[in-house]
Design an enzyme around this catalytic site. Structure first.
Site, short mmCIF file in Angstrom:
data_model
loop_
_atom_site.label_atom_id
_atom_site.label_comp_id
_atom_site.label_asym_id
_atom_site.label_seq_id
_atom_site.Cartn_x
_atom_site.Cartn_y
_atom_site.Cartn_z
CG ASP A 198 5.34 6.17 -11.56
OD1 ASP A 198 6.99 6.35 -11.46
OD2 ASP A 198 5.56 5.48 -10.91
CD GLU A 248 -1.64 0.37 3.65
OE1 GLU A 248 -2.08 1.09 3.83
OE2 GLU A 248 -1.20 -0.93 4.48
N GLY A 249 0.36 2.20 -0.39
CA GLY A 249 0.96 3.35 -0.44
C GLY A 249 -0.13 4.34 -0.23
#
Length: 350
Positions: free
Chosen positions: A156, A41-42
């Site tokens: 990205d 997660e972030g």
């Protein structure tokens, strides 16, 4: 080490969704995913190991926080995940499905990858042999070439978004993940930065044009990021480093990258060093014209000059360093956290 891994931008906490029996019956008809455990997660979302009720293939579910996206960004996400789901290159993560949960959270379902990200490989085992770098870059370039042909810019590309796997009897199989996740607005850029005094993340791989005031990016911006990744794989360091995002942006815009051989203090194959520096050109027009052109250079120039990274060498590396990640994904329901249903009505029309 050696745990299944996907580097993700996630959310703090996930609320298990409850449904009535009628809702459960509807979910069975449309398809149902059972969450087994959180992978990562972030700031932007969370990824869970999951299982489809009918299809027994290992699956990962990425949930994206609705409060992180404007309605326009949500529409863009849905368009881009539709494109991503059509990508079929063997080095691109396969997207199976997408939609919204009952609570309105955007998600997509993708193949579950067991392996190591490139940053994990370098952090744990040091820079890669040059022939292995070329082997990895060929696969990344192939993945990007198909995406670029369909008008999809990754935006990205970084070691955390490139998985190295051993699957289907193939060692050092690359999977590029996290296509088109709407991370290029100023607000979202700041969310990817760490606290003051710590190294920044994504900006280390950002092309000069992406770091400029205009923020305009195209397929050649991905090739710049590939150059940064290549430098990292060869030397263990990015070309530019800083303690703040602005410091890194300024270096991308103004500073000449140090050749990898100078960073290492020893020779690097001139063909590889030249290609890395070409990808790191400040002007997009000075870089390889496309990911497909980059792939051609890797196959026709670098591999003949350096020699191919063999299957036996790759196999030996995995047996020595990550034998627990070889072979099929274990089929387990351990740690089931909850389930949610697909809301097909919440999708945008194609």
């Amino acid at each position: 080490g050696g745990e299944p891994h996907l580097e993700v931008h996630g959310t703090a906490g996930f609320h298990v969704l409850r449904r009535t029996e009628a809702r459960a019956e509807r979910a069975e008809r449309l398809g149902q995913y059972t969450l087994i455990g959180k992978i990562g997660e972030g700031a932007m979302g969370a990824v869970y190991r999951a299982r489809h009720a009918l299809l027994r293939r290992p699956t990962a579910i990425k949930l994206l926080r609705p409060d992180r996206f404007s309605p326009r960004a949500q529409g863009r996400f849905e368009r881009e995940v539709q494109i991503t789901s059509r990508l079929s290159h063997p080095n691109t993560v396969r997207v199976y499905d997408y939609g919204r949960t009952d609570a309105g959270t955007l998600y997509y379902a993708m193949e579950y990858l067991r392996g190591l990200t490139l940053d994990q490989v370098v952090d744990r085992f040091g820079p890669m042999p040059e022939r292995r770098v070329v082997h990895v870059l060929k696969q990344v370039a192939g993945s990007l070439a198909e995406a670029h042909d369909q008008g999809l810019v990754h935006r990205d590309v970084k070691p955390q978004n490139v998985m190295l796997c051993h699957r289907g009897g193939v060692a050092d199989l690359v999977k590029v993940i996290d296509f088109g996740l709407v991370k290029d607005s100023p607000e979202e850029r700041s969310a990817n930065l760490t606290s003051e005094g710590a190294a920044v993340g994504t900006p280390l791989y950002m092309a000069p044009e992406a770091a400029s005031a205009s923020g305009d990016v195209d397929a050649r911006s991905d090739l710049y990021a590939v150059g940064v990744v290549a430098c990292f794989l060869v030397t263990g360091e990015q070309p530019f480093f800083g303690l703040t995002a602005n410091e890194v942006f300024k270096k991308h815009l103004e500073d000449r990258p140090e050749p990898p051989s100078a960073k290492l203090g020893r020779p690097v194959a001139p063909e590889l060093e030249s290609l890395i520096l070409r990808c790191l050109a400040k002007s997009p027009v000075a870089r390889p014209e496309s990911a497909r052109a980059l792939l051609g250079m890797l196959e026709d120039v670098l591999e003949p000059a350096l020699g191919a990274w063999s299957h036996d060498e790759a196999e030996a590396w995995w047996r020595e360093h990550a034998p627990e990640l070889m072979g099929p994904v274990p089929d387990t329901d351990a740690g089931t956290e909850g389930s949610f249903s697909i809301d097909l009505a919440g999708r945008s029309a194609t």
